[in-house]
Motif scaffolding. Structure first.
Motif, PDB file in Angstrom:
ATOM      1  N   GLU A  75      94.906  82.979  62.336  1.00  0.00           N
ATOM      2  CA  GLU A  75      95.297  81.857  61.469  1.00  0.00           C
ATOM      3  C   GLU A  75      94.093  80.970  61.159  1.00  0.00           C
ATOM      4  O   GLU A  75      93.235  80.735  62.017  1.00  0.00           O
ATOM      5  CB  GLU A  75      96.398  81.059  62.192  1.00  0.00           C
ATOM      6  N   PRO A  79      93.176  76.010  55.483  1.00  0.00           N
ATOM      7  CA  PRO A  79      93.444  77.240  54.732  1.00  0.00           C
ATOM      8  C   PRO A  79      92.224  77.776  53.985  1.00  0.00           C
ATOM      9  O   PRO A  79      91.531  77.017  53.297  1.00  0.00           O
ATOM     10  CB  PRO A  79      94.540  76.821  53.750  1.00  0.00           C
ATOM     11  N   SER A  81      92.326  79.576  51.491  1.00  0.00           N
ATOM     12  CA  SER A  81      92.623  79.558  50.058  1.00  0.00           C
ATOM     13  C   SER A  81      92.176  78.257  49.397  1.00  0.00           C
ATOM     14  O   SER A  81      91.974  78.207  48.185  1.00  0.00           O
ATOM     15  CB  SER A  81      94.118  79.759  49.818  1.00  0.00           C
ATOM     16  N   ASN A 101     102.702  80.726  60.894  1.00  0.00           N
ATOM     17  CA  ASN A 101     101.648  81.009  59.923  1.00  0.00           C
ATOM     18  C   ASN A 101     102.202  80.958  58.504  1.00  0.00           C
ATOM     19  O   ASN A 101     101.596  80.379  57.596  1.00  0.00           O
ATOM     20  CB  ASN A 101     101.041  82.387  60.209  1.00  0.00           C
ATOM     21  N   THR A 102     103.373  81.554  58.302  1.00  0.00           N
ATOM     22  CA  THR A 102     103.999  81.548  56.978  1.00  0.00           C
ATOM     23  C   THR A 102     104.428  80.132  56.584  1.00  0.00           C
ATOM     24  O   THR A 102     104.226  79.695  55.445  1.00  0.00           O
ATOM     25  CB  THR A 102     105.217  82.480  56.956  1.00  0.00           C
ATOM     26  N   ASN A 103     105.024  79.399  57.525  1.00  0.00           N
ATOM     27  CA  ASN A 103     105.467  78.036  57.221  1.00  0.00           C
ATOM     28  C   ASN A 103     104.292  77.128  56.873  1.00  0.00           C
ATOM     29  O   ASN A 103     104.379  76.295  55.971  1.00  0.00           O
ATOM     30  CB  ASN A 103     106.223  77.449  58.414  1.00  0.00           C
ATOM     31  N   LYS A 104     103.200  77.278  57.594  1.00  0.00           N
ATOM     32  CA  LYS A 104     102.031  76.426  57.360  1.00  0.00           C
ATOM     33  C   LYS A 104     101.365  76.786  56.043  1.00  0.00           C
ATOM     34  O   LYS A 104     101.006  75.903  55.261  1.00  0.00           O
ATOM     35  CB  LYS A 104     101.036  76.584  58.511  1.00  0.00           C
ATOM     36  N   SER A 105     101.186  78.098  55.793  1.00  0.00           N
ATOM     37  CA  SER A 105     100.602  78.586  54.548  1.00  0.00           C
ATOM     38  C   SER A 105      99.347  77.781  54.199  1.00  0.00           C
ATOM     39  O   SER A 105      98.464  77.595  55.030  1.00  0.00           O
ATOM     40  CB  SER A 105     101.654  78.523  53.436  1.00  0.00           C
ATOM     41  N   ASP A 106      99.266  77.266  52.972  1.00  0.00           N
ATOM     42  CA  ASP A 106      98.092  76.485  52.547  1.00  0.00           C
ATOM     43  C   ASP A 106      98.445  75.018  52.341  1.00  0.00           C
ATOM     44  O   ASP A 106      97.839  74.312  51.553  1.00  0.00           O
ATOM     45  CB  ASP A 106      97.500  77.066  51.268  1.00  0.00           C
ATOM     46  N   LYS A 107      99.470  74.551  53.077  1.00  0.00           N
ATOM     47  CA  LYS A 107      99.982  73.201  52.833  1.00  0.00           C
ATOM     48  C   LYS A 107      99.075  72.094  53.356  1.00  0.00           C
ATOM     49  O   LYS A 107      99.203  70.945  52.963  1.00  0.00           O
ATOM     50  CB  LYS A 107     101.375  73.054  53.448  1.00  0.00           C
TER      51      LYS A 107
END
Length: 212
Positions: A75, A79, A81, A101-107
């Motif tokens: 992770e 991010p 990105s 990891n999915t919930n956090k994403s690029d937030k």
């Protein structure tokens, strides 16, 4: 979530991170797509091995044990990105479950508004109440972290409550044990608070109450 400490940077990153980063930046500047291999070199086995060790094989955020049910994701805390130059930066890498990891994403662009367990001590930001991880009143970064990662999703709370029930059962065993056995059992129970144990933050918060 517990406080984590970064281990020594893997040799492969020491030797290659700068060149790998340069390749990505140059390709973005020229409009040439980077290959999947060039973008995912941070997943190298030598890198992940150290991350597993420093996180005790747990998700850095929700403290779920990973390797017995999943591979675990490498992770990016900030991010990649939103900031490509940290793609291979050692201080920016950790281990997370696929859900967090999915919930956090690029937030969390550039780490703003996020409780980072390598920088922050989670006990300063969260209250651990039963099976819940709750942001302290007025701590907006902690609340944003709690809500975005969904740290109180049903499955997590159930697993944490199972952990609490186990600790409660062990305390009851100790209370009914002869005095010479109690000290041995107490020492063993204290090991349940170690960093490598699942949901250590919850255990550390609830065990004093159970022992009272």
């Amino acid at each position: 979530m517990i406080k984590l400490k970064k281990l020594a940077e893997p040799e492969i990153l020491v030797n290659h991170a700068a060149a790998w980063t340069k390749t990505l930046i140059e390709k973005i500047a020229s409009g040439t797509p980077a290959t999947d291999g060039e973008k995912s070199r941070y997943r190298h086995a030598d890198i992940k091995k150290v991350l597993v060790k420093e996180t005790n094989g747990k998700c850095a955020y929700c403290e779920s044990k990973l390797l017995h049910v999943t591979y675990g994701d490498v992770e990016h805390i900030v991010p990649k990105s939103t900031k490509v130059d940290v793609t291979f930066e050692w201080s920016n890498l950790t281990l997370a479950c696929d859900v967090c990891n999915t919930n956090k994403s690029d937030k969390f662009s550039h780490g703003v508004g996020f409780v980072d367990p390598y920088v922050d001590d989670p006990v300063d930001h969260f209250n651990f109440v039963g099976g819940l991880v709750l942001a302290k009143p007025g701590d907006h970064d902690a609340r944003l972290t709690e809500e975005t990662l969904k740290l109180n999703r049903t499955e997590l709370v159930e697993r944490r409550n199972q952990r609490i029930r186990y600790l409660r059962e062990q305390v009851e065993v100790i209370r009914h044990a002869p005095a010479n056995l109690q000290q041995v059992l107490i020492a063993s129970l204290q090991q349940e608070l170690d960093d490598d144990k699942e949901y250590a933050a919850i255990a550390r918060a609830c065990l004093p109450c159970l022992m009272a």
